[in-house]
Design a protein around this motif. Structure first.
Motif, PDB file in Angstrom:
ATOM      1  N   PHE A  67       0.838  -1.195   0.000  1.00  0.00           N
ATOM      2  CA  PHE A  67       0.000   0.000   0.000  1.00  0.00           C
ATOM      3  C   PHE A  67       0.879   1.253   0.000  1.00  0.00           C
ATOM      4  O   PHE A  67       1.732   1.432   0.853  1.00  0.00           O
ATOM      5  CB  PHE A  67      -0.934   0.010   1.217  1.00  0.00           C
ATOM      6  CG  PHE A  67      -1.803   1.221   1.293  1.00  0.00           C
ATOM      7  CD1 PHE A  67      -2.854   1.394   0.403  1.00  0.00           C
ATOM      8  CD2 PHE A  67      -1.572   2.208   2.229  1.00  0.00           C
ATOM      9  CE1 PHE A  67      -3.657   2.509   0.464  1.00  0.00           C
ATOM     10  CE2 PHE A  67      -2.369   3.328   2.300  1.00  0.00           C
ATOM     11  CZ  PHE A  67      -3.419   3.485   1.406  1.00  0.00           C
ATOM     12  N   ARG A  68       0.682   2.116  -0.986  1.00  0.00           N
ATOM     13  CA  ARG A  68       1.429   3.367  -1.172  1.00  0.00           C
ATOM     14  C   ARG A  68       2.919   3.141  -1.412  1.00  0.00           C
ATOM     15  O   ARG A  68       3.733   4.040  -1.221  1.00  0.00           O
ATOM     16  CB  ARG A  68       1.192   4.316  -0.010  1.00  0.00           C
ATOM     17  CG  ARG A  68      -0.291   4.702   0.103  1.00  0.00           C
ATOM     18  CD  ARG A  68      -0.535   5.832   1.036  1.00  0.00           C
ATOM     19  NE  ARG A  68       0.297   6.985   0.759  1.00  0.00           N
ATOM     20  CZ  ARG A  68      -0.124   8.115   0.207  1.00  0.00           C
ATOM     21  NH1 ARG A  68      -1.375   8.227  -0.133  1.00  0.00           N
ATOM     22  NH2 ARG A  68       0.701   9.112   0.034  1.00  0.00           N
ATOM     23  N   HIS A  69       3.283   1.930  -1.829  1.00  0.00           N
ATOM     24  CA  HIS A  69       4.657   1.608  -2.202  1.00  0.00           C
ATOM     25  C   HIS A  69       4.632   0.846  -3.529  1.00  0.00           C
ATOM     26  O   HIS A  69       4.846  -0.365  -3.557  1.00  0.00           O
ATOM     27  CB  HIS A  69       5.344   0.744  -1.139  1.00  0.00           C
ATOM     28  CG  HIS A  69       5.570   1.432   0.149  1.00  0.00           C
ATOM     29  ND1 HIS A  69       4.628   1.453   1.154  1.00  0.00           N
ATOM     30  CD2 HIS A  69       6.618   2.137   0.608  1.00  0.00           C
ATOM     31  CE1 HIS A  69       5.096   2.136   2.170  1.00  0.00           C
ATOM     32  NE2 HIS A  69       6.305   2.563   1.865  1.00  0.00           N
ATOM     33  N   PRO A  70       4.377   1.531  -4.633  1.00  0.00           N
ATOM     34  CA  PRO A  70       4.312   0.822  -5.910  1.00  0.00           C
ATOM     35  C   PRO A  70       5.688   0.289  -6.308  1.00  0.00           C
ATOM     36  O   PRO A  70       6.717   0.823  -5.886  1.00  0.00           O
ATOM     37  CB  PRO A  70       3.843   1.903  -6.890  1.00  0.00           C
ATOM     38  CG  PRO A  70       4.300   3.179  -6.282  1.00  0.00           C
ATOM     39  CD  PRO A  70       4.203   2.975  -4.792  1.00  0.00           C
ATOM     40  N   PRO A  71       5.710  -0.764  -7.109  1.00  0.00           N
ATOM     41  CA  PRO A  71       6.992  -1.272  -7.601  1.00  0.00           C
ATOM     42  C   PRO A  71       7.733  -0.195  -8.400  1.00  0.00           C
ATOM     43  O   PRO A  71       7.113   0.650  -9.046  1.00  0.00           O
ATOM     44  CB  PRO A  71       6.591  -2.437  -8.514  1.00  0.00           C
ATOM     45  CG  PRO A  71       5.231  -2.826  -8.060  1.00  0.00           C
ATOM     46  CD  PRO A  71       4.586  -1.565  -7.570  1.00  0.00           C
ATOM     47  N   LEU A  72       9.052  -0.248  -8.334  1.00  0.00           N
ATOM     48  CA  LEU A  72       9.881   0.738  -9.029  1.00  0.00           C
ATOM     49  C   LEU A  72      10.837   0.046  -9.984  1.00  0.00           C
ATOM     50  O   LEU A  72      11.379  -1.004  -9.671  1.00  0.00           O
ATOM     51  CB  LEU A  72      10.728   1.535  -8.029  1.00  0.00           C
ATOM     52  CG  LEU A  72      10.018   2.339  -6.959  1.00  0.00           C
ATOM     53  CD1 LEU A  72      11.047   2.887  -5.965  1.00  0.00           C
ATOM     54  CD2 LEU A  72       9.247   3.472  -7.588  1.00  0.00           C
ATOM     55  N   LEU A  73      11.059   0.661 -11.126  1.00  0.00           N
ATOM     56  CA  LEU A  73      12.124   0.261 -12.029  1.00  0.00           C
ATOM     57  C   LEU A  73      12.977   1.504 -12.228  1.00  0.00           C
ATOM     58  O   LEU A  73      12.557   2.466 -12.860  1.00  0.00           O
ATOM     59  CB  LEU A  73      11.597  -0.257 -13.368  1.00  0.00           C
ATOM     60  CG  LEU A  73      12.687  -0.695 -14.339  1.00  0.00           C
ATOM     61  CD1 LEU A  73      13.457  -1.890 -13.781  1.00  0.00           C
ATOM     62  CD2 LEU A  73      12.101  -1.040 -15.692  1.00  0.00           C
ATOM     63  N   ILE A  74      14.165   1.503 -11.644  1.00  0.00           N
ATOM     64  CA  ILE A  74      15.051   2.665 -11.695  1.00  0.00           C
ATOM     65  C   ILE A  74      16.051   2.434 -12.816  1.00  0.00           C
ATOM     66  O   ILE A  74      16.803   1.448 -12.789  1.00  0.00           O
ATOM     67  CB  ILE A  74      15.766   2.849 -10.341  1.00  0.00           C
ATOM     68  CG1 ILE A  74      14.710   2.999  -9.246  1.00  0.00           C
ATOM     69  CG2 ILE A  74      16.706   4.039 -10.374  1.00  0.00           C
ATOM     70  CD1 ILE A  74      15.162   2.598  -7.887  1.00  0.00           C
ATOM     71  N   PRO A  75      16.066   3.305 -13.832  1.00  0.00           N
ATOM     72  CA  PRO A  75      16.989   3.112 -14.962  1.00  0.00           C
ATOM     73  C   PRO A  75      18.447   3.080 -14.500  1.00  0.00           C
ATOM     74  O   PRO A  75      18.827   3.789 -13.559  1.00  0.00           O
ATOM     75  CB  PRO A  75      16.735   4.338 -15.849  1.00  0.00           C
ATOM     76  CG  PRO A  75      15.434   4.903 -15.393  1.00  0.00           C
ATOM     77  CD  PRO A  75      15.267   4.513 -13.962  1.00  0.00           C
ATOM     78  N   TRP A  76      19.263   2.265 -15.150  1.00  0.00           N
ATOM     79  CA  TRP A  76      20.670   2.159 -14.777  1.00  0.00           C
ATOM     80  C   TRP A  76      21.382   3.501 -14.824  1.00  0.00           C
ATOM     81  O   TRP A  76      22.318   3.736 -14.065  1.00  0.00           O
ATOM     82  CB  TRP A  76      21.393   1.145 -15.668  1.00  0.00           C
ATOM     83  CG  TRP A  76      21.022  -0.271 -15.355  1.00  0.00           C
ATOM     84  CD1 TRP A  76      20.458  -1.170 -16.204  1.00  0.00           C
ATOM     85  CD2 TRP A  76      21.196  -0.962 -14.118  1.00  0.00           C
ATOM     86  NE1 TRP A  76      20.259  -2.370 -15.557  1.00  0.00           N
ATOM     87  CE2 TRP A  76      20.708  -2.267 -14.278  1.00  0.00           C
ATOM     88  CE3 TRP A  76      21.715  -0.606 -12.871  1.00  0.00           C
ATOM     89  CZ2 TRP A  76      20.725  -3.215 -13.251  1.00  0.00           C
ATOM     90  CZ3 TRP A  76      21.742  -1.546 -11.858  1.00  0.00           C
ATOM     91  CH2 TRP A  76      21.250  -2.829 -12.057  1.00  0.00           C
ATOM     92  N   GLU A  77      20.932   4.394 -15.664  1.00  0.00           N
ATOM     93  CA  GLU A  77      21.542   5.716 -15.755  1.00  0.00           C
ATOM     94  C   GLU A  77      21.334   6.529 -14.479  1.00  0.00           C
ATOM     95  O   GLU A  77      22.020   7.510 -14.240  1.00  0.00           O
ATOM     96  CB  GLU A  77      20.977   6.503 -16.944  1.00  0.00           C
ATOM     97  CG  GLU A  77      21.274   5.886 -18.295  1.00  0.00           C
ATOM     98  CD  GLU A  77      20.344   4.729 -18.639  1.00  0.00           C
ATOM     99  OE1 GLU A  77      19.204   4.667 -18.119  1.00  0.00           O
ATOM    100  OE2 GLU A  77      20.780   3.859 -19.431  1.00  0.00           O
ATOM    101  N   GLU A  78      20.378   6.129 -13.652  1.00  0.00           N
ATOM    102  CA  GLU A  78      20.056   6.821 -12.403  1.00  0.00           C
ATOM    103  C   GLU A  78      20.622   6.104 -11.169  1.00  0.00           C
ATOM    104  O   GLU A  78      20.238   6.408 -10.051  1.00  0.00           O
ATOM    105  CB  GLU A  78      18.534   6.937 -12.253  1.00  0.00           C
ATOM    106  CG  GLU A  78      17.862   7.746 -13.338  1.00  0.00           C
ATOM    107  CD  GLU A  78      18.113   9.228 -13.181  1.00  0.00           C
ATOM    108  OE1 GLU A  78      18.259   9.701 -12.039  1.00  0.00           O
ATOM    109  OE2 GLU A  78      18.181   9.915 -14.211  1.00  0.00           O
ATOM    110  N   VAL A  79      21.505   5.134 -11.401  1.00  0.00           N
ATOM    111  CA  VAL A  79      22.048   4.326 -10.303  1.00  0.00           C
ATOM    112  C   VAL A  79      23.568   4.473 -10.256  1.00  0.00           C
ATOM    113  O   VAL A  79      24.235   4.344 -11.281  1.00  0.00           O
ATOM    114  CB  VAL A  79      21.682   2.826 -10.478  1.00  0.00           C
ATOM    115  CG1 VAL A  79      22.287   1.982  -9.365  1.00  0.00           C
ATOM    116  CG2 VAL A  79      20.175   2.634 -10.527  1.00  0.00           C
ATOM    117  N   ALA A  80      24.081   4.769  -9.072  1.00  0.00           N
ATOM    118  CA  ALA A  80      25.528   4.787  -8.831  1.00  0.00           C
ATOM    119  C   ALA A  80      25.841   3.679  -7.833  1.00  0.00           C
ATOM    120  O   ALA A  80      25.037   3.382  -6.944  1.00  0.00           O
ATOM    121  CB  ALA A  80      25.963   6.138  -8.279  1.00  0.00           C
TER     122      ALA A  80
END
Length: 91
Positions: A30-43
Protein backbone atom coordinates in the motif's frame (compact mmCIF):
# COMPACT_ATOMS: atom_id res chain seq x y z
CA UNK A 1 14.89 4.49 2.19
CA UNK A 2 16.67 7.37 3.84
CA UNK A 3 16.16 5.97 7.34
CA UNK A 4 17.94 2.96 8.71
CA UNK A 5 15.45 0.18 8.25
CA UNK A 6 15.67 -3.48 7.51
CA UNK A 7 13.18 -4.68 4.96
CA UNK A 8 14.02 -8.29 5.73
CA UNK A 9 12.17 -10.57 3.36
CA UNK A 10 9.57 -7.95 2.42
CA UNK A 11 11.53 -6.42 -0.47
CA UNK A 12 11.96 -8.01 -3.88
CA UNK A 13 15.10 -6.85 -5.65
CA UNK A 14 15.85 -7.65 -9.25
CA UNK A 15 17.10 -6.20 -12.48
CA UNK A 16 16.89 -6.35 -16.23
CA UNK A 17 18.78 -4.54 -19.00
CA UNK A 18 16.66 -1.43 -18.36
CA UNK A 19 17.26 -0.96 -14.64
CA UNK A 20 17.07 -1.98 -11.00
CA UNK A 21 13.69 -3.33 -9.85
CA UNK A 22 12.35 -2.88 -6.29
CA UNK A 23 8.96 -4.05 -5.02
CA UNK A 24 7.42 -4.64 -1.62
CA UNK A 25 5.56 -7.88 -1.05
CA UNK A 26 1.81 -7.41 -1.64
CA UNK A 27 0.86 -7.32 2.05
CA UNK A 28 3.03 -4.18 2.55
CA UNK A 29 2.64 -2.63 -0.91
CA UNK A 30 0.00 0.00 0.00
CA UNK A 31 1.43 3.37 -1.17
CA UNK A 32 4.66 1.61 -2.20
CA UNK A 33 4.31 0.82 -5.91
CA UNK A 34 6.99 -1.27 -7.60
CA UNK A 35 9.88 0.74 -9.03
CA UNK A 36 12.12 0.26 -12.03
CA UNK A 37 15.05 2.66 -11.70
CA UNK A 38 16.99 3.11 -14.96
CA UNK A 39 20.67 2.16 -14.78
CA UNK A 40 21.54 5.72 -15.75
CA UNK A 41 20.06 6.82 -12.40
CA UNK A 42 22.05 4.33 -10.30
CA UNK A 43 25.53 4.79 -8.83
CA UNK A 44 27.35 1.91 -7.13
CA UNK A 45 30.09 1.75 -4.49
CA UNK A 46 31.30 -1.04 -2.22
CA UNK A 47 31.38 -0.51 1.57
CA UNK A 48 32.40 -2.45 4.62
CA UNK A 49 30.51 -1.86 7.86
CA UNK A 50 32.26 -3.60 10.74
CA UNK A 51 32.80 -7.11 9.30
CA UNK A 52 29.96 -7.05 6.79
CA UNK A 53 30.42 -6.13 3.15
CA UNK A 54 27.72 -4.11 1.44
CA UNK A 55 27.15 -2.43 -1.87
CA UNK A 56 25.69 1.06 -1.75
CA UNK A 57 23.31 1.91 -4.55
CA UNK A 58 22.82 5.66 -4.95
CA UNK A 59 19.38 6.03 -6.53
CA UNK A 60 18.71 9.15 -8.58
CA UNK A 61 21.23 11.60 -9.96
CA UNK A 62 20.21 14.58 -7.86
CA UNK A 63 18.85 12.97 -4.68
CA UNK A 64 21.33 10.08 -4.39
CA UNK A 65 19.02 8.05 -2.14
CA UNK A 66 21.07 5.28 -0.50
CA UNK A 67 20.09 1.63 -0.71
CA UNK A 68 22.47 -0.87 0.92
CA UNK A 69 22.43 -4.50 -0.16
CA UNK A 70 24.64 -7.32 1.02
CA UNK A 71 27.51 -7.99 -1.32
CA UNK A 72 26.30 -11.46 -2.34
CA UNK A 73 22.92 -10.04 -3.42
CA UNK A 74 24.59 -7.19 -5.33
CA UNK A 75 26.92 -9.67 -7.07
CA UNK A 76 23.90 -11.62 -8.34
CA UNK A 77 22.36 -8.40 -9.66
CA UNK A 78 25.67 -7.46 -11.29
CA UNK A 79 25.81 -10.84 -13.03
CA UNK A 80 22.31 -10.34 -14.42
CA UNK A 81 22.86 -6.69 -15.40
CA UNK A 82 25.97 -7.54 -17.39
CA UNK A 83 27.37 -4.60 -19.32
CA UNK A 84 24.58 -2.30 -18.06
CA UNK A 85 26.02 -2.40 -14.49
CA UNK A 86 27.09 1.13 -13.50
CA UNK A 87 30.79 1.84 -13.12
CA UNK A 88 31.65 1.48 -9.44
CA UNK A 89 32.76 4.52 -7.47
CA UNK A 90 35.49 4.33 -4.89
CA UNK A 91 34.20 4.95 -1.38
Amino acid sequence: MRWIAGYGNCLTVGCNPHGLYLAMMPLFRFRHPPLLIPWEEVAVSRRQIVFLRYVRFGLGRELDIPLYLKQNVADKIKGTAGDRWPMERVG
